[in-house]
Design a protein around this motif. Structure first.
Motif, PDB file in Angstrom:
ATOM      1  N   MET A  48     -19.847  10.962  -1.872  1.00 26.32           N
ATOM      2  CA  MET A  48     -20.494   9.715  -2.241  1.00 26.32           C
ATOM      3  C   MET A  48     -20.507   9.645  -3.761  1.00 26.32           C
ATOM      4  N   PHE A  49     -20.208   8.464  -4.297  1.00 26.55           N
ATOM      5  CA  PHE A  49     -20.174   8.281  -5.738  1.00 26.55           C
ATOM      6  C   PHE A  49     -20.719   6.903  -6.049  1.00 26.55           C
ATOM      7  N   ASN A  50     -21.613   6.817  -7.017  1.00 30.81           N
ATOM      8  CA  ASN A  50     -22.238   5.557  -7.386  1.00 30.81           C
ATOM      9  C   ASN A  50     -22.188   5.416  -8.899  1.00 30.81           C
ATOM     10  N   VAL A  51     -21.826   4.240  -9.397  1.00 33.25           N
ATOM     11  CA  VAL A  51     -21.796   3.946 -10.831  1.00 33.25           C
ATOM     12  C   VAL A  51     -22.541   2.640 -11.072  1.00 33.25           C
ATOM     13  N   THR A  52     -23.518   2.662 -11.985  1.00 26.04           N
ATOM     14  CA  THR A  52     -24.221   1.438 -12.377  1.00 26.04           C
ATOM     15  C   THR A  52     -24.505   1.491 -13.872  1.00 26.04           C
ATOM     16  N   PRO A  53     -24.472   0.429 -14.568  1.00 23.75           N
ATOM     17  CA  PRO A  53     -24.012  -0.892 -14.129  1.00 23.75           C
ATOM     18  C   PRO A  53     -22.482  -0.933 -14.117  1.00 23.75           C
ATOM     19  N   CYS A  54     -21.943  -1.826 -13.362  1.00 25.76           N
ATOM     20  CA  CYS A  54     -20.485  -1.984 -13.277  1.00 25.76           C
ATOM     21  C   CYS A  54     -20.055  -2.980 -14.349  1.00 25.76           C
ATOM     22  N   THR A  55     -20.084  -2.521 -15.585  1.00 25.17           N
ATOM     23  CA  THR A  55     -19.711  -3.395 -16.699  1.00 25.17           C
ATOM     24  C   THR A  55     -19.300  -2.545 -17.892  1.00 25.17           C
ATOM     25  N   MET A  56     -18.524  -3.135 -18.768  1.00 21.54           N
ATOM     26  CA  MET A  56     -18.165  -2.507 -20.037  1.00 21.54           C
ATOM     27  C   MET A  56     -18.918  -3.181 -21.179  1.00 21.54           C
ATOM     28  N   ALA A  57     -19.642  -4.265 -20.892  1.00 24.29           N
ATOM     29  CA  ALA A  57     -20.347  -5.038 -21.921  1.00 24.29           C
ATOM     30  C   ALA A  57     -21.429  -4.199 -22.592  1.00 24.29           C
ATOM     31  N   ASN A  58     -21.565  -4.369 -23.881  1.00 24.83           N
ATOM     32  CA  ASN A  58     -22.599  -3.709 -24.681  1.00 24.83           C
ATOM     33  C   ASN A  58     -22.531  -2.185 -24.636  1.00 24.83           C
ATOM     34  N   LYS A  59     -21.340  -1.645 -24.367  1.00 23.99           N
ATOM     35  CA  LYS A  59     -21.123  -0.195 -24.332  1.00 23.99           C
ATOM     36  C   LYS A  59     -22.270   0.518 -23.616  1.00 23.99           C
ATOM     37  N   PRO A  60     -22.330   0.354 -22.308  1.00 29.43           N
ATOM     38  CA  PRO A  60     -23.490   0.817 -21.542  1.00 29.43           C
ATOM     39  C   PRO A  60     -23.541   2.336 -21.393  1.00 29.43           C
ATOM     40  N   ILE A  61     -24.674   2.791 -20.933  1.00 31.52           N
ATOM     41  CA  ILE A  61     -24.786   4.150 -20.409  1.00 31.52           C
ATOM     42  C   ILE A  61     -24.691   3.987 -18.902  1.00 31.52           C
ATOM     43  N   TRP A  62     -23.624   4.537 -18.327  1.00 30.57           N
ATOM     44  CA  TRP A  62     -23.446   4.435 -16.891  1.00 30.57           C
ATOM     45  C   TRP A  62     -24.259   5.512 -16.210  1.00 30.57           C
ATOM     46  N   LYS A  63     -25.033   5.108 -15.231  1.00 29.29           N
ATOM     47  CA  LYS A  63     -25.786   6.035 -14.403  1.00 29.29           C
ATOM     48  C   LYS A  63     -24.903   6.372 -13.213  1.00 29.29           C
ATOM     49  N   THR A  64     -24.647   7.635 -13.012  1.00 31.29           N
ATOM     50  CA  THR A  64     -23.796   8.038 -11.905  1.00 31.29           C
ATOM     51  C   THR A  64     -24.552   9.007 -11.000  1.00 31.29           C
ATOM     52  N   ALA A  65     -24.235   8.944  -9.742  1.00 30.50           N
ATOM     53  CA  ALA A  65     -24.801   9.855  -8.756  1.00 30.50           C
ATOM     54  C   ALA A  65     -23.673  10.314  -7.844  1.00 30.50           C
ATOM     55  N   VAL A  66     -23.634  11.592  -7.577  1.00 33.27           N
ATOM     56  CA  VAL A  66     -22.609  12.173  -6.713  1.00 33.27           C
ATOM     57  C   VAL A  66     -23.289  12.980  -5.621  1.00 33.27           C
ATOM     58  N   THR A  67     -22.860  12.781  -4.392  1.00 29.68           N
ATOM     59  CA  THR A  67     -23.227  13.634  -3.275  1.00 29.68           C
ATOM     60  C   THR A  67     -21.917  14.129  -2.674  1.00 29.68           C
ATOM     61  N   TRP A  68     -21.818  15.434  -2.489  1.00 31.86           N
ATOM     62  CA  TRP A  68     -20.544  16.027  -2.091  1.00 31.86           C
ATOM     63  C   TRP A  68     -20.807  17.312  -1.321  1.00 31.86           C
ATOM     64  N   ILE A  69     -20.014  17.558  -0.303  1.00 31.97           N
ATOM     65  CA  ILE A  69     -20.064  18.825   0.423  1.00 31.97           C
ATOM     66  C   ILE A  69     -18.759  19.557   0.112  1.00 31.97           C
ATOM     67  N   PRO A  70     -18.814  20.588  -0.750  1.00 37.19           N
ATOM     68  CA  PRO A  70     -17.590  21.270  -1.183  1.00 37.19           C
ATOM     69  C   PRO A  70     -16.969  22.133  -0.087  1.00 37.19           C
ATOM     70  N   ARG A  71     -15.666  22.351  -0.222  1.00 41.04           N
ATOM     71  CA  ARG A  71     -14.900  23.182   0.708  1.00 41.04           C
ATOM     72  C   ARG A  71     -14.923  24.648   0.314  1.00 41.04           C
ATOM     73  N   ASN A  72     -15.438  24.953  -0.877  1.00 45.36           N
ATOM     74  CA  ASN A  72     -15.501  26.321  -1.390  1.00 45.36           C
ATOM     75  C   ASN A  72     -16.860  26.544  -2.055  1.00 45.36           C
ATOM     76  N   ASP A  73     -17.243  27.811  -2.197  1.00 43.40           N
ATOM     77  CA  ASP A  73     -18.407  28.144  -3.002  1.00 43.40           C
ATOM     78  C   ASP A  73     -18.122  27.745  -4.448  1.00 43.40           C
ATOM     79  N   ILE A  74     -19.142  27.283  -5.157  1.00 43.79           N
ATOM     80  CA  ILE A  74     -18.972  26.864  -6.548  1.00 43.79           C
ATOM     81  C   ILE A  74     -19.641  27.910  -7.456  1.00 43.79           C
TER      82      ILE A  74
END
Length: 155
Positions: A39-65
């Motif tokens: 799962m991957f989420n990016v907000t806001p979906c814009t390049m205006a005003n050089k934003p700080i993108w908030k991202t969230a990742v949910t992932w189940i890896p295939r290997n130990d990290i």
């Protein structure tokens, strides 16, 4: 909300839409051969005003990290624009929450990407993000092919 949140188990090659706005389109495919729960989420979906993108990742890896090396390649309108390598987890004094995750364990991480550091001219960007669980780059744990279309200059 401009961000598009999804949780999928997809087959390789299937394209996933992240977001679209008047100035930006984002999508990705997996570039390795194994399906992922991701799962991957990016907000806001814009390049205006050089934003700080908030991202969230949910992932189940295939290997130990216990070790994680990332390689980030960016092409702009077909020309290589950036190549960056970074060891995120080495097993000693790891600062990222993803470090130490076990195979099959759900990883949830949030982070900011500061758009103010980068100017993105109008055009098409192809971004390959690879993750390896070894320093020799033979044991790939994730590979994303991200397509970013900037619809207007952001200078």
């Amino acid at each position: 909300m401009f961000g598009f949140l999804f949780f999928v188990l997809i087959t390789p090659g299937a394209s996933e839409f992240l977001c679209t706005s008047s100035d930006l389109d984002l999508s990705y495919t997996f570039c390795d051969s194994t399906p992922h729960i991701f799962m991957f989420n990016v907000t806001p979906c814009t390049m205006a005003n050089k934003p700080i993108w908030k991202t969230a990742v949910t992932w189940i890896p295939r290997n130990d990290i216990t070790f994680l090396k990332t390689i980030f390649n960016v092409w702009y309108d077909g020309a290589k624009a950036l190549h960056w390598r970074q060891v995120l987890c080495s097993g000693a004094d790891d600062v990222y929450s993803i470090c130490g995750a076990l195979k099959g364990e759900t990883i949830e991480a949030t982070f900011d990407i500061k758009g103010s550091r980068i100017s993105f001219p109008k055009g098409n960007y192809s971004i390959i993000l690879e993750g390896f669980s070894d320093d020799s780059e033979k044991d790939m744990v994730m590979c994303l092919n991200i397509t970013m279309r900037v619809k207007q200059d952001t200078f």
